[in-house]
Design an enzyme around this catalytic site. Structure first.
Site, short mmCIF file in Angstrom:
data_model
loop_
_atom_site.label_atom_id
_atom_site.label_comp_id
_atom_site.label_asym_id
_atom_site.label_seq_id
_atom_site.Cartn_x
_atom_site.Cartn_y
_atom_site.Cartn_z
N SER A 8 0.85 -1.19 0.00
CA SER A 8 0.00 0.00 0.00
C SER A 8 0.89 1.24 0.00
CB SER A 8 -0.90 -0.01 1.23
OG SER A 8 -1.69 -1.18 1.28
N GLY A 9 0.24 2.42 -0.14
CA GLY A 9 0.99 3.68 -0.08
C GLY A 9 0.83 4.58 -1.27
N GLY A 10 -0.18 4.32 -2.13
CA GLY A 10 -0.36 5.13 -3.33
C GLY A 10 -0.60 6.59 -3.06
N GLU A 11 -1.19 6.91 -1.90
CA GLU A 11 -1.42 8.31 -1.54
C GLU A 11 -0.16 8.99 -1.01
OE1 GLU A 11 -4.79 6.78 -2.69
OE2 GLU A 11 -3.87 5.88 -0.93
N TRP A 40 -2.97 -3.66 -2.78
CA TRP A 40 -3.27 -3.87 -1.36
C TRP A 40 -4.45 -4.81 -1.11
CZ3 TRP A 40 -7.90 -1.15 -0.21
CH2 TRP A 40 -8.19 -0.03 -1.01
N ASP A 80 -9.67 8.90 -7.85
CA ASP A 80 -9.24 8.03 -6.76
C ASP A 80 -9.99 6.69 -6.76
OD1 ASP A 80 -7.80 7.23 -4.49
OD2 ASP A 80 -9.35 7.97 -3.13
#
Length: 573
Positions: free
Chosen positions: A198-201, A249, A309
Site C-alpha cells: 500500500s501507499g499510493g497516496e 493492497w 481516486d
C-alpha cells in the site's frame, strides 16, 4: 475525503501488549498440526478455510450445507473473543483442521481452538514508535507447510510457527519511512509467499514481491509502474513514474493451470490526471503475473489517467461463464468505478468481454466494445483548479470488500454503495518522501432524492442481468460469504448487524446486532461434523471516514462504537 494518517502514538493498547509471543493458554505440544500443501491449497477440504477467500478463484464460497435457509434462524453465538484493539477489523478467520488464525489492526495474530475459542497463542508485533499508519488494519494470514505468514504495516513479511507462534523468519520488503506499508493477506502459490504494498497516496511506486516460503529470500519483484525503458513506460511523462502510485493492497487470485496470479492495482498519484498526462500504466488495472517469474503475462486497464481516486485493487474472481453459447474462462471485477467488468483470461493475455454499470455512474460516456477503454465526460472529471462532481464517490460503487460467487445459484453477490458522490478539486502538490501526495480536496455528497446508500446485489453472469437487490440506509462495507446451504452472509452497515440472506431470493432470514460495525470477511468451517460461521466485528478505517464525511454533508452525527470482537456462530443444539 483524504484519509487521515494514524501514528503509533495512538497505539496505546497495542503498545502495552507488544510481545513477540504471548504465553499459550493451553499446552498444545506439536498440536498435531496438519501441514498445508500445494494440493490442499488447490483443493481444500470442505470443512477448512485455508486462505483469504478460501479458494484461489476468489469465490468466497463454502461447500458446507449444514446451515440452510430452513434452520439459519436458529444460528447462535457459540464463542466470542475481544481482540483488545480499536480500528477496522477486516481479516477473515482462517481455519485448518480445527485451528483458527485471525489477524487484527497493529499486526496481532491469534491462534484458537476453532470449536471452543480457547486461545493457543498470540503474536503481537512491536512496531516502530514513529510509524505512520494511513490504514491501520490487516486483512489476514496465509498458511503453507507448518507456517503462518503475515504482512505488516512496517513493510515486513513474518513467518510464524503454526503450532507455537514463534517467529521462524522475517523479511523487510521496503522502507516504511517513504510511505510503503502492507495490509493485505499474503498469497501462497507455486511455493512462494507473495505480497503487494500500500501507499499510493504517499507517492510510492507499487510492486508485487515473491519470497521463498522456507527462507523469506526474495525470488522476484515486479513493479506495477514501468520505468521508461520498459513496455508502457511512455505512458508517464518525465519522472512522474517514480512516484505514480499503483498500489497493490488486496490478495490476488490465482489460476494454477496457467500459473498466473491476478492483481488489482490502485490509483495514480497525484490524483489529478492533468498532473501526469498519459494512460499511466499499470494503474487502475488487473495485472496477470507469472507465479514463477513475476513476468507480466497480460493486463487490462479499467480506466486510464484516472482523476477520481478509483483504486481497482480488488482482484477479479475466476469464474467460467457462458455468453452467446461460448464458454469463457472469465475474470469478473465489480469495479470501484461503478462498472461490472467481464474479461477473459488466457495464456497469452487478458481480453475484454463486457462492462455494464451496476450503480449510477456519470463520469464515463461510453465503453469501447472492442477494447473496453472508457471515454470521459469533462464535466465530471476534476482537474487542478477545476472542481467537478462525480458519481460514484471516490469510495466507489464497491470498495475493497470482496464480492462472492455461488456455483449453485450461478449468482455473483456484490456489496455496493449507491447514491453517494464526490465533489473534488485538484491543487498543486510536490512530492516529499513519506508525505501525502494526493493534490486534491474533496467532500462527499448524496444524490438528490436518494432513499438508501447501501445495496447487496445478485447478478446472473451468464445473462448479464441483475436478479435481485436489497437496500440499506447505510453505505455497505460488508465482505460477502456464500454457502452451499443456499445462504449469503454479510455485515457492512452502520447499524452493527450481521445478516443472512436467501441466496436465491435475497430475503433476509436472520440477523444479530454485534458490538461494532462488521467490516470483516466472514468464513465458514467445520469441526467434528458441526458447521460454524465466523466473522470479526470492528468498525474503523475507510468505513468510519466515509461515515464522518456523510455526517458532515447531512449535518448529523452517527456513532458506531469501535473495538474488535471475533464472533463464531453455529446452529443451536
Amino acid at each position: 475525503m483524504i484519509p487521515t494518517p494514524h501514528r503509533t502514538a495512538a497505539l496505546a493498547v497495542a503498545a502495552a501488549c507488544a510481545l513477540t509471543v504471548a504465553p499459550a493458554a493451553q499446552d498444545d505440544g506439536d498440536g498435531g498440526y496438519t501441514p498445508v500443501t500445494n494440493e490442499r491449497l488447490r483443493n481444500p477440504e470442505p470443512g477448512n478455510w485455508l486462505m483469504y477467500r478460501r479458494t484461489y478463484d476468489g469465490w468466497g464460497y463454502s461447500p458446507l450445507d449444514q446451515i440452510t435457509t430452513a434452520n439459519v434462524g436458529r444460528l447462535k453465538p457459540v464463542w466470542t473473543f475481544s481482540t483488545g484493539v480499536r480500528e477496522g477489523h477486516e481479516a477473515p478467520p482462517v481455519v485448518n483442521d480445527g485451528r483458527m488464525f485471525v489477524t487484527t489492526p497493529q499486526n496481532q495474530v491469534f491462534a484458537f481452538d476453532a470449536a471452543t475459542g480457547d486461545l493457543l497463542w498470540r503474536y503481537a508485533r512491536e512496531l516502530p514508535p514513529a510509524l505512520q499508519q494511513l490504514h491501520p488494519t490487516n486483512r489476514g494470514v496465509a498458511l503453507y507447510g507448518d507456517k503462518v505468514y503475515i504482512g505488516t504495516v512496517d513493510t515486513h513479511v513474518v513467518a510464524l510457527d503454526a503450532a507455537t507462534g514463534d517467529v521462524v523468519w522475517e523479511q523487510a520488503v521496503e522502507d516504511p519511512a517513504v510511505g510503503y506499508y502492507i495490509t493485505m493477506a499474503p498469497l501462497v502459490a507455486d511455493g512462494k509467499v507473495m505480497v503487494g504494498t500500500s501507499g499510493g497516496e504517499l507517492g510510492i511506486r507499487g510492486f508485487v514481491a515473491a519470497l521463498d516460503a522456507e527462507t523469506g529470500q526474495e525470488v522476484w519483484k515486479t513493479h506495477t509502474i514501468p520505468s521508461p525503458d520498459e513496455p508502457g513506460g511512455d505512458t508517464w511523462p518525465g519522472e512522474t513514474w517514480r512516484n505514480g502510485g499503483a498500489s497493490v493492497w488486496a490478495t490476488a487470485t490465482y489460476d494454477p493451470e496457467l500459473n498466473q496470479t491476478y492483481w488489482g492495482t490502485g490509483n495514480p498519484g497525484p490524483w489529478m490526471g492533468d498532473a501526469r498526462p498519459g494512460d499511466n500504466l499499470y494503474t487502475n488495472s488487473v495485472l496477470a503475473l507469472d507465479a514463477s517469474t513475476g513476468a507480466i503475462a497480460g493486463y487490462h486497464q479499467y480506466h486510464w489517467n484516472g482523476s477520481w481516486d478509483w483504486d481497482e485493487i480488488d482482484p477479479p474472481l475466476l469464474i467460467d461463464i457462458e455468453r452467446d453459447g461460448r464458454a469463457i474462462p472469465a475474470l469478473v471485477h465489480p469495479g470501484r468505478n461503478g462498472y461490472l467488468w467481464i474479461l477473459e483470461r488466457g495464456p497469452s493475455g487478458i481480453g475484454f468481454i463486457d462492462a455494464e454499470p451496476y450503480v449510477y455512474q456519470n463520469a464515463f460516456t461510453a465503453i469501447d466494445p472492442r477494447t473496453g477503454r472508457p471515454s470521459y465526460d469533462p464535466e465530471h472529471t476534476p482537474g487542478t483548479g477545476k472542481p467537478a462532481s462525480f458519481c460514484p464517490s471516490l469510495t466507489g460503487g464497491k470498495n475493497w470488500p470482496p464480492a462472492a460467487f455461488n456455483p449453485g445459484t450461478r449468482l455473483l453477490y456484490i456489496p455496493a454503495i449507491e447514491n453517494v458522490c464526490t465533489s473534488m478539486e485538484g491543487r498543486p502538490v510536490e512530492y516529499t518522501p513519506g508525505r501525502m501526495f494526493t493534490g486534491a480536496r474533496s467532500t462527499y455528497e448524496i444524490r438528490d432524492g436518494a432513499d438508501h446508500l447501501g445495496e447487496l446485489q445478485a447478478w446472473n453472469l451468464d445473462s448479464g442481468e441483475l436478479v435481485w437487490r436489497r437496500e440499506f440506509a447505510s453505505p455497505n462495507w460488508g465482505p460477502v460469504l456464500t454457502t452451499a446451504g443456499g445462504l449469503v452472509f454479510m455485515g457492512g452497515t452502520n447499524d452493527r448487524h450481521f445478516r443472512a440472506f436467501d441466496a436465491a431470493s435475497g430475503d433476509e432470514l436472520w440477523s444479530i446486532r454485534t458490538n461494532s460495525g462488521v467490516i470483516g470477511i466472514p468464513s465458514s468451517f467445520a469441526v467434528d461434523g458441526r458447521q460454524y460461521i465466523a466473522v470479526q466485528s470492528g468498525w474503523g478505517v475507510d468505513a468510519q471516514r466515509m461515515q464522518g464525511g456523510l455526517d458532515r454533508f447531512r449535518g448529523e452525527r452517527t456513532h458506531v462504537p469501535q473495538g474488535g470482537v471475533i464472533w463464531v456462530f453455529a446452529i443451536e443444539e
